[in-house]
Enzyme design. Structure first.
Site, mmCIF file in Angstrom:
data_model
loop_
_atom_site.group_PDB
_atom_site.id
_atom_site.type_symbol
_atom_site.label_atom_id
_atom_site.label_comp_id
_atom_site.label_asym_id
_atom_site.label_seq_id
_atom_site.Cartn_x
_atom_site.Cartn_y
_atom_site.Cartn_z
ATOM 1 N N ASP A 49 -12.335 21.314 29.040
ATOM 2 C CA ASP A 49 -12.122 20.544 27.812
ATOM 3 C C ASP A 49 -12.545 19.093 27.926
ATOM 4 O O ASP A 49 -12.662 18.404 26.904
ATOM 5 C CB ASP A 49 -10.637 20.586 27.425
ATOM 6 C CG ASP A 49 -10.167 21.985 27.061
ATOM 7 O OD1 ASP A 49 -11.009 22.896 26.992
ATOM 8 O OD2 ASP A 49 -8.953 22.167 26.847
ATOM 9 N N CYS B 239 -2.591 29.363 25.752
ATOM 10 C CA CYS B 239 -2.754 29.868 24.386
ATOM 11 C C CYS B 239 -1.546 30.677 23.931
ATOM 12 O O CYS B 239 -1.380 30.932 22.729
ATOM 13 C CB CYS B 239 -4.019 30.726 24.263
ATOM 14 S SG CYS B 239 -5.544 29.791 24.530
ATOM 15 N N ASN C 280 -22.899 14.792 43.488
ATOM 16 C CA ASN C 280 -21.861 15.478 44.252
ATOM 17 C C ASN C 280 -20.650 15.854 43.401
ATOM 18 O O ASN C 280 -19.667 16.380 43.924
ATOM 19 C CB ASN C 280 -21.391 14.588 45.416
ATOM 20 C CG ASN C 280 -22.510 14.298 46.399
ATOM 21 O OD1 ASN C 280 -23.107 15.217 46.945
ATOM 22 N ND2 ASN C 280 -22.802 13.019 46.595
#
Length: 821
Positions: A284, A44, A278
């Site tokens: 995202d 960011c 599993n």
């Protein structure tokens, strides 16, 4: 029994999971693969390194491979890409990026955190373009910064108006690059609704970003140096930033047969478990449930990825926790402004057919009397009968983050709009008001839920008025003169009750004011007098912000040139006088129309052609000063935001329509001040000053009880007859003793009013009288009334003329405004 846990991908989700797994269990074997060199970095912060706001590249690296391995005893293999998941064998096939070597790695538990990648559309000419960039990781950042450092581009085209696009536009402007931002939608920042993003558009234009909205890219030519838009426009550019969104990196999951959903994202349950028992997936790349309505969605933000990484580690270690969904709370810096949102916006609610209502407020970021307060525009979306909160949006210079975070927390806690007024939030004048903006928007929304107020919205009111609806603008006349909704009728709030018989109780009356508060008060008066009424949510401010934006967009589309002044680091040379010689006027902290009145007074002191540099903390001054300059014939040389404040440069008498000496015939204003009540005296003085500021020649004719407004507080002893003495005992001695027209309660109401005025930085009536006189307002005392009331000339303040009805009628005849107060 120990487990072997393999993690695919680092950064927010994978790195958080790895660290938490080790904190919970020292025995498990933990292997993390990442195809990049850097496994944990502040993605960011990347645009701000390009913009040189963050100057030390090392600060972007949250953890190194060596440091994380040593601290958490991990097996981190960077520059290694997982290319296949072999579910039956419970292995992954990995390839070393630099050598091409492949091998299989076994796992007991697999965590997928591959993230999302920038969308690169198949646009003609894109493959031949040389200087087109996307921003996802450290190498991308190095390429863009290196290009800006070495090539010194003069112009950049940013394609896409989301978070990254906005941040890149800002940071390239900070590096001195001219920027055109192209967006297919009619707005940037689509998590916000159209009216809320209008101030952001205006602010970006002010900072030199050219917005090309409702347009897209059709092709590139000349190796990317020409960008061809669907509108037919061609942009000559030196570099292109592609920022049209991201898509989940779910290829290996899909090829392995794992279920996928929205936008191809990996489908998981509340335990972040995929269709394979599993294999977990986070970040995202996954489809999650929306928190508000529990519908599938994809939200590529940092907080969900970090939270999911920690939760997966807890779940693998047997803890009974789950992921409850994502609200999509987000925030961005746009030059001096902040924009934030949480939950659903109105566009999404409307498209989904949800039942909802919306309200707007524009309070100050903190107490108005403490320096530096700036407006915060908030929008709240909720169910109109239950009060369930669906979402909120905020725009402003200071305090936006705090308010959206509080509302997001309230949503997580299951609170409704009826609970918001009851939130006990921290207060001190530098930080907030006794009623925080969150409390205030809670009150406004509660009024809707409780049936005390019905609202109409900015996108409905023009059509209603066009079709014959009555719209009452209950602001003071001076405010109405500065700008109004076409077709509105100006009836100041304090005179509304006197005009009720002018309107039809069988039709719905619509009301507006500046931000909605006085409109609400007017709606209560009308409702309790038998009217059906709706109040314009957010008032004239909300309506004017988006209509100004529409005008700027239309102008930009017509001319293909930026519709606002480019902000330079140093103001440019002025006509006839350099900036350094300009007179300074600081109006920060004053509320509308205070800054305009101060400007009007100061300009009157200047000589022809002299310049004035004005600072104001109210962003609304940005539009007001242009209207004032046009009205008064003065030249607005420039206006811009500097460090969160509006700065305007004016030149006296240099406007295109500068008035001749004297006031034009028919442009005077007169008012009879009959009342001796504090609130009515204030209203008359505010209107008088506003009218004077707009260039009107104003006469105030004080008669009967109104004479007490202009009596001296230290009047000398004068001889009076018996009845005159009795009148003197019954009347207030001067303006400081005027009672309230309602709720005076033996002077308690008056004291409360004065306290509120002081807290809100509103001048006293004595100060207003002085400033009105300085603004050129003529004050006349009725001699006949003076005789009747036993008031002598010696008792009146300085600067008051004596006159009779002829003096008043003469002033009224030469004007187009006449009031009786």
């Amino acid at each position: 029994m120990s487990k072997k846990i393999v993690i695919v991908g680092g950064v927010a989700g994978g790195a958080s999971a790895a660290a938490r797994l080790r904190r919970l269990n020292e025995e498990n074997e933990i292997v993390m693969f990442d195809r990049g060199e850097y496994i944990s970095f502040a993605n960011c912060g990347l645009p701000y390194y390009i913009g040189d706001v963050i100057q030390d590249r090392q600060k972007l690296l949250v953890q190194t491979v060596e440091g994380m391995n040593k601290r958490f005893q991990l097996d981190i293999r960077n520059l290694t890409e997982v290319v296949n998941i072999n579910r039956d064998e419970k292995t992954v096939t990995v390839k070393h990026v630099q050598t091409g070597e492949t091998y299989d790695e076994s796992y007991d538990v697999l965590i997928l955190s591959p993230g999302a990648k920038p969308i690169r559309p198949n646009i003609p000419g894109i493959d031949e373009a040389e200087d087109i960039f996307t921003l996802r990781n450290i190498p991308d950042t190095d390429k863009i910064r290196g290009y800006v450092d070495d090539k010194a581009p003069k112009h950049a085209t940013v394609i896409g108006g989301g978070f990254i696009g906005i941040e890149m536009a800002e940071n390239l402007r900070e590096r001195g690059v001219d920027v055109t931002l192209v967006e297919m939608a009619d707005q940037v920042m689509t998590p916000l609704d159209r009216e809320m993003v209008a101030p952001i558009h205006e602010h970006m234009r002010l900072h030199g970003v050219e917005l090309q909205l409702s347009d897209g890219v059709s092709s590139f030519s000349e190796k990317g140096k020409k960008v061809h838009l669907t509108s037919g426009r061609v942009i000559d550019t030196d570099m292109v930033i592609m920022s049209i969104g991201v898509t989940p990196e779910s290829t290996i999951a899909r090829e392995a047969g794992l279920e996928t959903g929205t936008r191809g994202a990996i489908r998981v349950n509340e335990k972040m478990l995929t269709s394979d028992s599993n294999i977990y997936a986070i970040g995202d790349a996954v489809e999650v449930l929306d928190y508000v309505f529990q519908e599938p969605t994809v939200v590529p933000l940092a907080w969900p990825a970090n939270r999911q990484g920690r939760l997966v580690a807890d779940i693998i270690n047997g803890r009974d926790v789950k992921y409850n969904g994502t609200m999509g709370t987000g925030i961005a810096k746009v030059f001096d402004m902040t924009v934030a949102s949480t939950g659903w916006n109105e566009k999404r609610l409307k498209a989904a057919g949800k039942t909802y209502e919306a309200v707007h407020v524009h309070p100050g970021s903190h107490a108005g009397y403490y320096p530096g307060s700036t407006p915060v525009s908030l929008k709240l979306l909720f169910h109109p009968t239950t009060g369930e909160i669906y979402g909120a949006q905020g725009v402003g210079i200071n305090g936006v983050d705090k308010r959206i975070d509080v509302i997001a927390t309230a949503m997580k806690g299951g609170l409704t709009v009826l609970d918001l007024p009851d939130l006990e939030l921290s207060y001190a004048p530098p930080f907030s008001s006794a009623k925080d903006p969150v409390n205030m928007i809670g009150y406004v929304a509660s009024n809707v839920v409780l049936g005390d107020n019905e609202v109409v919205h900015w996108d409905e009111i023009d059509e209603l008025v066009k079709n014959g609806a009555t719209l009452l603008d209950v602001r003071d006349e001076s405010e109405h003169e500065l700008g109004k909704i076409p077709g509105s009728i100006n009836v100041p709030l304090n005179s509304l009750r006197e005009n009720l018989d002018n309107y039809d109780r069988n039709e719905t009356i619509y009301v507006t004011c500046q931000v909605g508060l006085r409109g609400y008060l007017a709606s209560r008066i009308l409702r309790q007098n038998g009217f059906k009424v709706k109040n314009l949510s957010g008032g004239y401010k909300t309506w004017s912000q988006i209509n100004r934006d529409f005008e700027a967009l239309e102008e930009a589309n017509t001319s293909n040139e930026t519709a606002a002044t480019v902000v330079e680091e140093e103001p440019t040379q002025m006509t006839n006088a350099p900036i350094g010689e300009a007179v300074m006027l600081d109006t920060c902290g004053l509320q509308c129309p205070g800054p305009i009145l101060e400007v009007n007074k100061k300009v009157a002191e200047l000589g022809e052609g002299e310049t004035l540099r004005v600072l104001a903390s109210d962003p609304g001054f940005f539009a007001d000063i242009e209207a004032w300059a046009k009205k008064t014939g003065n030249k607005l040389v420039s206006k811009q935001f500097v460090n969160g404040r509006v700065e305007a440069i004016l030149q006296k008498g240099q406007g295109p329509a500068a008035p001749q000496a004297g006031t034009p015939a028919g442009d005077g204003a007169s008012m009879v001040v009959f009342s001796g009540d504090l609130d009515r005296a204030l209203a008359s003085l505010i209107i008088a000053q506003g009218a004077a500021a707009m260039g009107k020649e104003v006469t105030m004719f004080f008669t009967f009880w109104g004479l007490n407004v202009i009596r001296k507080p230290d009047a000398p002893e004068v001889k009076k007859q018996g009845l005159e003495k009795m009148f003197g005992m019954m009347m207030p001695g001067h303006a400081g003793e005027l009672p309230l027209s309602n709720m005076n309660f033996g002077g308690v109401g008056q004291k409360m009013m004065k306290k509120v005025m002081s807290d809100k930085n509103v001048p006293s009536v004595e100060e207003m009288i002085k400033s009105a006189q300085e603004a050129g307002v003529k004050m006349v005392a009725c001699t006949m009334s003076m005789d009747v009331m036993g008031i002598k000339e010696e008792e009146l303040i300085d600067g008051v003329d004596l006159g009779g009805v002829a003096a008043y009628l003469g002033a009224a005849e030469g004007g187009n405004l006449n009031l009786f107060i």
